[in-house]
Write an enzyme that holds these catalytic residues in place. Structure first.
Site, PDB file in Angstrom:
ATOM      1  N   CYS A  13      10.441  39.155 -15.323  1.00 33.41           N
ATOM      2  CA  CYS A  13       9.902  38.904 -16.570  1.00 33.41           C
ATOM      3  C   CYS A  13       8.853  37.966 -16.185  1.00 33.41           C
ATOM      4  CB  CYS A  13      11.160  37.900 -17.405  1.00 33.41           C
ATOM      5  SG  CYS A  13      12.593  38.619 -17.520  1.00 33.41           S
TER       6      CYS A  13
ATOM      7  N   ASP B  70      22.927  37.736 -15.811  1.00 37.18           N
ATOM      8  CA  ASP B  70      22.714  36.634 -14.495  1.00 37.18           C
ATOM      9  C   ASP B  70      22.165  35.387 -14.936  1.00 37.18           C
ATOM     10  OD1 ASP B  70      20.535  37.791 -14.693  1.00 37.18           O
ATOM     11  OD2 ASP B  70      19.983  38.258 -12.765  1.00 37.18           O
TER      12      ASP B  70
ATOM     13  N   VAL C 176       1.420  56.788  -2.020  1.00 33.43           N
ATOM     14  CA  VAL C 176       0.207  56.824  -2.498  1.00 33.43           C
ATOM     15  C   VAL C 176      -0.689  57.181  -1.078  1.00 33.43           C
ATOM     16  CG1 VAL C 176      -0.025  54.259  -2.050  1.00 33.43           C
ATOM     17  CG2 VAL C 176      -1.960  55.486  -3.444  1.00 33.43           C
TER      18      VAL C 176
ATOM     19  N   SER D 282      11.063  48.184  -2.239  1.00 29.13           N
ATOM     20  CA  SER D 282       9.990  48.305  -1.044  1.00 29.13           C
ATOM     21  C   SER D 282      10.311  47.751   0.092  1.00 29.13           C
ATOM     22  CB  SER D 282       8.893  47.677  -1.870  1.00 29.13           C
ATOM     23  OG  SER D 282       8.879  46.488  -2.171  1.00 29.13           O
ATOM     24  N   GLY D 283       9.468  48.245   1.223  1.00 31.95           N
ATOM     25  CA  GLY D 283      10.012  47.689   2.609  1.00 31.95           C
ATOM     26  C   GLY D 283       9.429  46.635   3.150  1.00 31.95           C
TER      27      GLY D 283
END
EC number: 6.3.5.4
Length: 646
Positions: free
Chosen positions: A2, A100, A288, A361-362
């Site tokens: 958010c 949460d 990408v 993601s890494g």
């Protein structure tokens, strides 16, 4: 995920304007297009833009406790909220939702400010305690989510993005010259500073409390490489595998579709692979590439996608895309686009958002397990410094400086090895430092600033010294480089597309575990990220494990010499750029000429200067705070017309 914002007129006591809060929410509406909320109570105003991920029907914010005297706006996810919820219910707390967010409210009621340290997740939050007239701002341990604030004569304005803070009519848009000089050195602004004067960002693992006219800051979490444990290599490998597996599984928690960013490198491949083993459905993966084949990792990403049977999607980025989106990326970044890879992250996020609301993601594994080549080179620096100073300075250094353009990376390494720490560690990813900075800045600018940008590096090590050089580098990169650059890029570019990004490799338990492993176990010969690769050696294709690290490189050097040659020249050598008085025009002209002629690779320096100038034109020069429209050429032409009219 958010966007949050708010105002606490602690000093003036004036009621918060509905119009002002509405403006602040509008400026960050891309972070949460599903819902919005406002809570006004005299001098307090809280605003919220929601991207619904967990408890889709019951997670509306701002949210309060049963009595309505404790309120929260919260950006992020808490992975251990179910455990905390059970604990709090056993203590008598009654819950109205399954979110949460509500868990944090009750945890604050039970534990006070100490509740922040109990949260396992990623977050930027603001909590209002009405009876105590207390405002608490907090950021997660690793700094995955941003949170900014300004103290305006005792009144506090805050937001998930700087533009929300700038939405307050009394907050001025002014450059912090020292922060600008630091940005030129390291291509980001180390916390707590931002490029805007008097606007700060909360440091990772910190909270700030405003109460009784006082501000108190505390670091509630840190880690150290000092307490290492000597164990067999097999134990380290098993521990890494266990922690990574758990971290990925935790971050698949959602009530909406979840996918993965897949570069074809080791880290993202591990995550995509674990995800594919944790579900019966095909994991959607997104990659990408670039129009210059030597820069594109798409073939490796396809290999991994085929190996794990994912539902794979990809796109190719060109020079025209940078021209099209650069002003917009600047707007979403709030500060200059630090790296060209922002473009790829933004465009692949737009593609991913068509299929999922959440991606894993890494980022982070390189900083935990020594994945960058600089770690190996710096690890060997101790042997370089054994050599006599005369031999280094009068023979080796001049010889290395005469190396051809094709060996520029070795030249950079040689220059850095001769620098003392922590300047050396700062310079590994540096842009304008030493002679380059001296020649770039005008005398008037240099008189206003401290040329040494390593202050925050020294600050962190002063408060938490590490056991050796490699540990210091890994610690500093985790505390500064990651949250102030890579994580900022990930948050701003994904949220620009209304997409939530989760980062398993920066699970705080995994960070602490990696820090317990001795440095000599993390680098083997010239091999980077050795232990992580060993942990998943039987899981990934051999070609992925043994491939040379590329990083997220973008062919801007080629683009600047070809399609964008005139555009960049006109931007950086314009009278408007020169009139700011910060930079020597002759020096900028020289580095551009040398780059265009192929004599020296100044693509990073040129990109940094162009990004900074675009930032001035997006945020400082324009009379109104509005998202830029159109391409770089269109934006510059329209923006020039607006400024001329005023």
């Amino acid at each position: 995920m958010c966007g949050i914002c708010g105002i606490y007129n602690a000093r003036s006591g004036e009621p918060v304007s509905t119009a002002t809060i509405d403006t602040m929410i509008r400026l960050i509406a891309h972070r949460g297009p599903d819902d919005r909320g406002v809570h006004l109570a005299g001098p307090l105003g809280l605003g919220f833009a929601r991207l619904s991920i967990i408890d889709l029907s019951g997670g509306h914010q701002p949210m309060c406790n049963e009595t309505g005297d404790v309120w929260i706006v919260f950006n992020g996810e808490i992975w251990n909220y179910k455990e905390l919820r059970k604990e709090l219910q056993e203590r008598g707390h009654i819950f109205q939702t399954n979110s949460d967010t509500e868990t944090i409210v009750h945890a604050y009621e039970e534990y006070g400010v100490d509740c922040i340290a109990r949260l396992h997740g990623m977050f930027g939050l603001a909590l209002w305690d009405g009876p105590r007239h207390r405002l608490l701002l907090a950021r997660d341990k690793a700094g995955k989510k941003p949170l900014y604030y300004t103290n305006l004569n005792g009144n506090i304005i805050f937001g998930s993005e700087i533009k929300a803070v700038l939405g307050h009519p009394q907050v001025k848009r002014e450059v912090d010259v020292q922060a600008m000089a630091d940005f030129l050195s390291v291509r980001y602004v180390p916390a707590p500073a931002t490029l805007f004067k008097n606007i700060a960002k909360i440091k990772p693992g910190h909270w700030i409390l405003f109460e009784n006219g006082q501000m108190r800051e505390e670091c509630y979490w840190d880690f150290s490489f000092k307490a290492t444990e000597q164990r067999p290599m097999a134990d380290y490998v098993a521990g890494i595998k266990q922690h990574v597996q758990r971290a990925v599984e935790e971050r698949m928690m959602a009530d909406v579709p979840v996918g993965a960013m897949l570069s074809g490198g080791v880290d993202s491949s591990i995550i995509a692979g674990i995800m594919s083993r944790c579900t019966n459905q095909k994991v959607k993966t997104f990659s990408v590439g670039f129009d210059q084949p030597e820069y594109s990792e798409l073939p490796y990403a396809r290999m991994v996608a085929n190996h794990f049977g994912t539902d794979h999607h990809e796109l190719v980025v060109s020079s025209a895309d940078l021209t099209q989106y650069w002003p917009l990326l600047t707007w979403h970044r709030d500060e200059p686009v630090s790296e060209p890879s922002d473009l790829g992250v933004y465009l692949i996020s737009k593609l991913a958002r068509q299929h999922v609301k959440v991606v894993l993601s890494g980022e982070g594994a390189d900083e935990l397990f020594a994945g960058y080549p600089k770690y190996v080179v710096d690890w060997m620096a101790r042997y370089y410094h054994i050599l006599p100073a005369a031999l280094r300075d009068q023979a080796i250094q001049p010889l290395l400086e005469r190396l051809p353009y094709s060996m520029r990376k070795l030249k950079i390494a040689a220059r850095n090895l001769s620098q003392p720490a922590p300047q050396r560690w700062m310079n590994w990813f540096g842009i304008f430092n030493g002679p380059l900075k001296e020649q770039l800045l005008t005398p008037a600018t240099k008189a206003m600033i401290d040329l040494d940008a390593s202050r925050e590096f020294q600050h962190w090590l002063l408060h938490n010294p590490q056991r050796d050089a490699l540990s210091s580098m890994l610690y500093l990169d985790t505390k500064i480089w990651l949250p102030d650059n890579l994580l900022m890029k990930g948050d701003k570019m994904t949220m620009a597309a209304s997409l939530e990004s989760r980062i398993p490799m920066l699970d705080y338990k995994l960070i602490e575990y990696a820090a317990s492993i001795p440095s000599q176990a993390k680098i083997k010969g010239l091999k980077t990220k050795y232990l992580l690769k060993q942990a998943f050696a039987d899981f990934l294709p051999t070609e992925i494990l043994t491939r040379k690290k590329m990083g997220f490189n973008v062919p801007t050097g080629i683009w600047f010499r070809e399609g964008q040659r005139d555009l960049i020249s006109n931007l950086l050598l314009s009278e408007r750029t020169h009139s700011r008085g910060f930079f020597q025009r002759d020096y900028i002209q020289k580095i551009m000429q040398d780059h265009l002629a192929g004599k020296t690779n100044y693509q990073a320096q040129i990109f940094t200067l162009a990004s900074l100038e675009l930032w001035f034109r997006v945020f400082i020069d324009t009379p109104t705070l509005e998202m830029p429209q159109g391409s770089m050429e269109t934006f510059l032409a329209e923006e020039q017309a607006i400024v001329s009219a005023h």
